[in-house]
Enzyme design. Structure first.
Site, mmCIF file in Angstrom:
data_model
loop_
_atom_site.group_PDB
_atom_site.id
_atom_site.type_symbol
_atom_site.label_atom_id
_atom_site.label_comp_id
_atom_site.label_asym_id
_atom_site.label_seq_id
_atom_site.Cartn_x
_atom_site.Cartn_y
_atom_site.Cartn_z
ATOM 1 N N CYS A 113 0.406 -1.462 -0.476
ATOM 2 C CA CYS A 113 -0.055 0.127 0.139
ATOM 3 C C CYS A 113 1.280 1.556 -0.203
ATOM 4 C CB CYS A 113 -0.798 -0.280 1.430
ATOM 5 S SG CYS A 113 -2.091 -1.331 1.224
ATOM 6 N N CYS A 154 -5.731 0.723 -17.747
ATOM 7 C CA CYS A 154 -5.016 0.751 -16.214
ATOM 8 C C CYS A 154 -3.960 1.793 -15.712
ATOM 9 C CB CYS A 154 -4.729 -0.583 -15.982
ATOM 10 S SG CYS A 154 -3.799 -2.004 -17.216
#
Ligand code: SAH
Length: 453
Positions: free
Chosen positions: A81, A407
């Protein structure tokens, strides 16, 4: 001239595509992780190149109201993350800005403000987990790689993964320790267990556990299956992936089912899909549904229309379009994915879909030469975007609309520009967040054929 190891005061103004904060010191762009736009910080310079510099924050002097305490114990250690240090509002706004900036700066477009569809939940959303296995402080364990390294750090609970994935990981480690199964050493290319791979069907509750090994078989296979089933009672299948090659690819090319059907099923947009370890499937089901709904709404299909879906994977978008269109064609380069796509059409009683396995460029060229004239072309390519032959063939087929699902905003912007130079006009773009807390963002751009008067 900036000096390495010196500290400077600087205000951050924006973000790079990888989520690093951007500031300027002495006229040079400086990038630093964990910075938030608007913050004044003391930045230590770690590396200076000819054009840019990289630093780290020594101290935040004026803190952003968007700064939060990371909710994950492994934030900063694990390379997963990127945005644990900021609230979700700031993350969404920077992602929308990233798409808008790419379209403006690279694409030369002016589509106004890009809206982003935020995720309803930012935790436990991933339906696919890949845990590297290795030695940690002399003990076999599994978790994630430490940032920018291949050192395995053990993880107890990952905040963006499903609980079942963590249970499969823990039970596999337990099996490794109980039966002293050797773990893989990538430097020596020796040992056995490389990765634990888990895929969950969130709608169906089905779970696939795949053990990736540097060998053709596992010791104590029966015991492994028993231990995994005890840990996750809704486990559907256990698969062995044989992966004896060196390198970073997670899965090998050969699979052997140890227990159950070898595949699982999940539901997306009201349709049922079969998934094997290799098939591409968006990792965030709820947001994938919303992405597909938006992309298909922009295509404005009806039963008189034909749609071509290039880069169709297992046929997810193709089959969703089939419900609204007269007929659809899906093209994909991976044979197994096309086999899945055909079975998925059958499974859902869809008869107006055709699939074939080919390179998108070659297929598009052939279809164009055969005189196929779809009303809509949907493209959803990997990060590198579409190739020039796909651009040319799409233009030759002359569809009313091209819906580009991407993406990577940078390659989207590059390709949209090429289409604009060939008679298409981009009229709308939007973003959808499928990867909360992580730096990736999905976007959609609608292009329509310009009418020549
Ligand atoms: N639309 C699908 C898959 C998107 S991912 C979904 O949303 O589920 C992109 C897909 O493009 C992958 O399945 C990948 O195998 C495929 N692909 C990559 N390069 C390709 C090429 N040159 N031609 C056709 N398909 C390709």
């Amino acid at each position: 001239m900036l000096k390495k190891n010196e500290c400077y005061e600087a205000e951050f103004t924006g973000y790079t595509s990888e989520g690093l904060g951007v500031t300027r010191i002495d006229g040079m762009a400086v990038f630093a992780p964990k910075a938030i736009a608007g913050e004044k910080c003391l930045v230590k310079i770690l590396k200076v190149t000819k054009t840019v510099a990289f630093g780290k924050i020594e101290k935040v002097l004026v803190e952003s109201p968007h700064r939060v305490k990371p909710s994950c114990a492994y934030a900063g250690l694990c390379g997963g993350c990127t945005f644990q240090h900021m609230d979700y509002e700031e993350e969404c706004s920077l992602k929308a800005q990233r798409v808008e900036d790419a379209l403006t700066r690279i694409g030369g477009l002016n589509l106004g403000k890009v809206d982003l569809l935020a995720a309803k939940t930012t935790g436990d959303y991933r339906n696919k987990a890949q845990f590297p296995v290795g030695m940690c402080n002399g003990k076999a364990d599994a978790g994630f790689f430490r940032q920018r390294s291949h050192q395995v750090i053990p993880i107890k609970r990952c905040g963006i993964q499903s609980e079942d994935a963590d249970k499969i990981r823990a039970a596999t480690v337990n099996w490794i320790k109980t039966y002293r199964v050797p773990v893989y050493d990538e430097v020596a290319h020796s040992g056995l267990i490389r990765h634990i791979y888990v895929r969950c069907g969130f709608k169906t509750g089905q779970v696939l556990a795949c053990i990736v090994a540097n060998g053709d078989k596992l010791p104590r296979e029966k015991e492994l299956v028993t231990m995994l089933r005890e840990a996750v009672p809704n486990l559907t299948t256990v698969v062995l992936s044989i992966h004896k090659k060196k390198g970073n690819a997670v899965l090998g090319d050969e699979f052997r089912t140890l227990w159950g059907p070898g595949t699982i099923e999940d539901e997306l947009c009201g349709l049922r899909f079969q998934l094997s370890p290799r098939s591409f499937y968006q990792v965030n089901g709820d947001q994938a549904e919303r992405l597909y709904d938006r992309a298909i709404a922009l295509a404005e299909l009806d039963e008189t229309k034909t749609a071509l879906d290039l880069y169709c994977g297992t046929g997810t978008i193709t089959l969703c379009m089939a419900k609204a269109a007269g007929s659809v064609i899906g093209v994909e380069i991976i044979e197994a994915a096309i086999e899945d796509a055909k079975k998925n059409a059958e499974r859902n009683g869809i008869e107006n879909a055709r699939f074939f396995c080919a390179d998108a460029g070659e297929a598009a060229k052939r279809l164009a030469e055969e005189g196929t004239r779809p009303d809509v072309i949907m493209v959803d390519p990997p990060r590198k975007g579409v190739s020039m032959d796909v651009i040319e063939a799409m233009v030759t087929m002359s569809p009313e609309k091209i819906v580009y699902v991407s993406c990577d905003p940078a390659t989207l912007a590059r390709d949209v520009k090429l289409l604009e130079e060939r008679g298409y006009k981009a009229t709308h773009a939007e973003a959808v967040d499928l990867f909360p807390r992580c730096a990736h963002v999905e976007s959609i751009c609608l292009l329509s054929k310009e009418i020549n008067n």
